[in-house]
Design an enzyme around this catalytic site. Structure first.
Site, PDB file in Angstrom:
ATOM      1  N   ARG A  59      -6.428 -75.784 -25.306  1.00  0.00           N
ATOM      2  CA  ARG A  59      -7.700 -75.137 -24.976  1.00  0.00           C
ATOM      3  C   ARG A  59      -7.769 -75.002 -23.471  1.00  0.00           C
ATOM      4  O   ARG A  59      -7.549 -75.966 -22.747  1.00  0.00           O
ATOM      5  CB  ARG A  59      -8.852 -75.996 -25.508  1.00  0.00           C
ATOM      6  CG  ARG A  59     -10.250 -75.483 -25.198  1.00  0.00           C
ATOM      7  CD  ARG A  59     -10.568 -74.261 -26.013  1.00  0.00           C
ATOM      8  NE  ARG A  59     -12.001 -74.033 -26.134  1.00  0.00           N
ATOM      9  CZ  ARG A  59     -12.792 -73.555 -25.177  1.00  0.00           C
ATOM     10  NH1 ARG A  59     -12.288 -73.272 -23.983  1.00  0.00           N
ATOM     11  NH2 ARG A  59     -14.076 -73.358 -25.399  1.00  0.00           N
ATOM     12  N   GLU A  67     -15.719 -65.480 -29.426  1.00  0.00           N
ATOM     13  CA  GLU A  67     -14.992 -65.831 -30.633  1.00  0.00           C
ATOM     14  C   GLU A  67     -14.305 -64.595 -31.222  1.00  0.00           C
ATOM     15  O   GLU A  67     -14.730 -63.460 -30.981  1.00  0.00           O
ATOM     16  CB  GLU A  67     -15.943 -66.433 -31.664  1.00  0.00           C
ATOM     17  CG  GLU A  67     -16.576 -67.743 -31.233  1.00  0.00           C
ATOM     18  CD  GLU A  67     -15.538 -68.834 -31.001  1.00  0.00           C
ATOM     19  OE1 GLU A  67     -14.646 -69.012 -31.857  1.00  0.00           O
ATOM     20  OE2 GLU A  67     -15.621 -69.504 -29.955  1.00  0.00           O
ATOM     21  N   ARG A 110      -7.090 -81.441 -29.341  1.00  0.00           N
ATOM     22  CA  ARG A 110      -6.261 -80.445 -28.674  1.00  0.00           C
ATOM     23  C   ARG A 110      -6.196 -80.768 -27.190  1.00  0.00           C
ATOM     24  O   ARG A 110      -7.131 -81.349 -26.628  1.00  0.00           O
ATOM     25  CB  ARG A 110      -6.862 -79.040 -28.825  1.00  0.00           C
ATOM     26  CG  ARG A 110      -6.853 -78.472 -30.212  1.00  0.00           C
ATOM     27  CD  ARG A 110      -7.529 -77.114 -30.244  1.00  0.00           C
ATOM     28  NE  ARG A 110      -8.919 -77.188 -29.815  1.00  0.00           N
ATOM     29  CZ  ARG A 110      -9.755 -76.154 -29.825  1.00  0.00           C
ATOM     30  NH1 ARG A 110      -9.327 -74.960 -30.217  1.00  0.00           N
ATOM     31  NH2 ARG A 110     -11.013 -76.296 -29.438  1.00  0.00           N
TER      32      ARG A 110
END
Length: 245
Positions: A59, A67, A110
């Site tokens: 990320r 999105e 992540r």
């Protein structure tokens, strides 16, 4: 020099092996920690602020991109800003070697990192081009200058109206599109999904994204089973693979 000035030659020779050993140990520890903190290689784009390198999801630190299914508005008409943001990131990365420096881990474990293409910081460039916003909740405003520049120049999502990605994830929508009725078209339009799923003469299912070598030449014939996709993940799940060119 300090050793030679303060100790005899014999004492120095006794200390050198020990000092050298310490140096090697500390150097090894530094290399290990550096390797753990950084990830480098060719990147695959997941969306406008997420990539994958060597199987690791990363990320991009301090920024928030629309999105994948998010739409924005320009001149009163919706447009697929989430898809455009994804393609903008893909265009920045292309086939370059990308270096990412870990800053944190998110709730999904992540990596959260600042990534570079040579000397170009990808995080900052996505905000500067108007395809992501400064995610102040985490960035503490380090990309506010780039955001101000993009907003002033009306680049990317700043060219019209949009809902900040964090608010969009919480269900907020542009008012003019909230009252859409069932009689209005809600299915995906070709212009909303820009990935071309082509079937070759040999039956191979291959998809092209904007920027690929043969993207502009590829024609989609839905009667043959060819189709448009909104995301690479959607194309791959349907059995298509990315073009090598």
């Amino acid at each position: 020099m300090l050793c030679l000035r303060s100790l005899s030659f014999l004492e120095c020779t006794r200390l050198v092996p020990f000092s050298l050993t310490l140096y090697i140990v500390f150097a090894a520890l530094y290399c290990i920690s550096s390797a753990q903190a950084g990830t480098a290689g060719r990147a695959r784009v997941i969306d406008g602020d997420t990539i994958e390198i060597q199987g690791k999801r990363i990320r991009l630190f301090g920024i928030d991109a629309p999105e994948s299914r998010q739409t924005c508005s320009q001149f009163g008409k919706p447009w697929p800003c989430g898809q455009k943001s994804t393609f903008a990131l893909a265009n920045l990365l292309k086939k370059y070697r990308i270096n990412c420096i870990e800053r944190d881990r998110d709730r999904y474990q992540r990596l959260v990192a600042i990534c570079y293409r040579d000397n170009l910081e990808i995080n900052a460039e996505m905000v500067r081009q108007g395809w992501a916003v400064d995610y102040q909740r985490y960035s503490k405003g380090i990309y506010s200058k780039e955001e101000t520049e993009a907003k002033s120049a009306r680049r990317g999502i700043w060219a019209g109206e949009f809902i900040k990605p964090a608010d969009w994830r919480r269900g907020k929508r542009l008012m003019k599109y909230q009252n859409r009725t069932k009689t209005q078209p809600s299915s995906r339009l070709k212009t909303d999904c820009l990935i071309k799923g082509n079937i070759s003469s040999g039956g191979k299912r291959i998809y092209n994204i904007p920027g690929d070598k043969f993207y502009s030449r590829t024609r989609i014939n839905t009667l043959k089973g060819e189709r448009w996709f909104c995301t690479e993940a959607e194309a791959q799940a349907a059995g298509w693979r990315r073009s090598k060119w």
